[in-house]
Design an enzyme around this catalytic site. Structure first.
Site, PDB file in Angstrom:
ATOM      1  N   GLU A  72      -7.312 -39.975 -29.638  1.00 11.14           N
ATOM      2  CA  GLU A  72      -6.082 -39.874 -30.433  1.00 11.14           C
ATOM      3  C   GLU A  72      -4.968 -39.146 -29.693  1.00 11.14           C
ATOM      4  O   GLU A  72      -3.798 -39.224 -30.084  1.00 11.14           O
ATOM      5  CB  GLU A  72      -6.364 -39.192 -31.782  1.00 11.14           C
ATOM      6  CG  GLU A  72      -6.479 -37.688 -31.756  1.00 11.14           C
ATOM      7  CD  GLU A  72      -7.819 -37.163 -31.277  1.00 11.14           C
ATOM      8  OE1 GLU A  72      -8.098 -35.976 -31.499  1.00 11.14           O
ATOM      9  OE2 GLU A  72      -8.596 -37.925 -30.666  1.00 11.14           O
ATOM     10  N   CYS A  74     -15.118 -35.533 -30.899  1.00 11.65           N
ATOM     11  CA  CYS A  74     -15.389 -34.123 -30.597  1.00 11.65           C
ATOM     12  C   CYS A  74     -16.198 -33.485 -31.731  1.00 11.65           C
ATOM     13  O   CYS A  74     -17.381 -33.762 -31.868  1.00 11.65           O
ATOM     14  CB  CYS A  74     -14.083 -33.400 -30.306  1.00 11.65           C
ATOM     15  SG  CYS A  74     -14.300 -31.800 -29.488  1.00 11.65           S
ATOM     16  N   HIS A  98     -10.922 -37.040 -26.621  1.00  8.38           N
ATOM     17  CA  HIS A  98     -10.021 -37.270 -27.753  1.00  8.38           C
ATOM     18  C   HIS A  98      -9.110 -38.476 -27.527  1.00  8.38           C
ATOM     19  O   HIS A  98      -7.990 -38.330 -27.021  1.00  8.38           O
ATOM     20  CB  HIS A  98      -9.144 -36.031 -27.976  1.00  8.38           C
ATOM     21  CG  HIS A  98      -9.854 -34.872 -28.568  1.00  8.38           C
ATOM     22  ND1 HIS A  98      -9.739 -34.523 -29.891  1.00  8.38           N
ATOM     23  CD2 HIS A  98     -10.690 -33.974 -28.017  1.00  8.38           C
ATOM     24  CE1 HIS A  98     -10.463 -33.450 -30.146  1.00  8.38           C
ATOM     25  NE2 HIS A  98     -11.065 -33.097 -29.017  1.00  8.38           N
TER      26      HIS A  98
END
Length: 234
Positions: free
Chosen positions: A198, A87, A196
């Site tokens: 993660e 991002c 994302h």
């Protein structure tokens, strides 16, 4: 031996701790790196996390690309170290000229937050070789300035040389040209994407899947891929 993966914290970073947690869940040691330092602390790879570095002044990622730590990261990336930009981290990689193109305000002019289906277009990079080309994965997306742009010549090169790493499927959430969600460099060690990974690494906290709510862990493959690649290089 345990791989050591650095996560840079800039003023305004929001997802640095999430990236560190994802790294630990994947089986590596997470190393906190500070934007104002010149020391990469001997890490094997680096993650530039999401957020709003330096308040997104000028352009998203423009100031962060000039941070002291980035001088070391650019040099390390050019020497082959794996670097992942997520991002705002993708925006930083573009502003640092480690990846081409640009990222602008979402086409609809609004912040978008959704679970996003992606197609893996390049499964040969340090961060994606755990996938198969054509795999469909689900990763959360949250951005206001994620529209990927590039001139016609650059787009032709990206497509022709297989440098598109991920593409949006079903919905293009931000108006990115050619549905591009993420890129890699020619060497395959630098990858940037707007979604994302993660946030898709732990059952109970990831995207919904047909199996169960919040069970998606497709993001773990990013981190396990780079762990395997870095350990294989030792």
């Amino acid at each position: 031996m345990t791989a050591r993966i650095g996560v840079v914290t800039f003023p305004g970073s929001l997802d640095d701790r999430d990236a560190q947690r994802a790294i630990r869940l994947a089986g590596a040691e997470a190393v906190a790196l500070w934007h104002g330092d010149h020391d990469l602390q001997g890490v094997d790879a680096v993650v530039l996390p999401g957020g709003f570095s330096y308040g997104d002044y000028l352009r998203c990622g423009a100031i962060a690309a000039q941070a002291p730590i980035m001088h070391e990261i650019v040099a390390a990336a050019n020497a082959g170290m794996p670097v992942l930009g997520i991002c705002n981290g993708f925006q930083i990689l573009v502003e640092a000229h480690l990846l081409p193109g640009g990222l602008i305000r979402n086409e609809a002019g609004a912040f978008v937050c959704r679970d996003q289906t992606l197609r893996v277009e390049n499964a040969t990079t340090a961060w994606t070789h755990g996938f198969e080309q054509g795999d469909l994965i689900t990763v959360p997306l949250k951005n206001g300035e994620g529209g990927f742009i590039a001139d016609a010549e650059t787009l032709k090169r990206l497509e022709g040389e297989g440098l598109v790493a991920f593409r949006y499927v079903d919905v293009n959430p931000n108006g990115s040209l050619d549905d591009i969600a993420g890129l890699t460099n020619e060497r395959g060690n630098v990858v940037g994407l707007m979604p994302h990974p993660e946030h898709a690494t732990e059952p109970g906290f990831g995207p919904d899947t047909p199996s169960a709510m919040r069970s998606g862990v497709d993001g773990l493959t990013f981190f396990r891929s780079v762990i395997e690649r870095t350990l294989a290089a030792v």
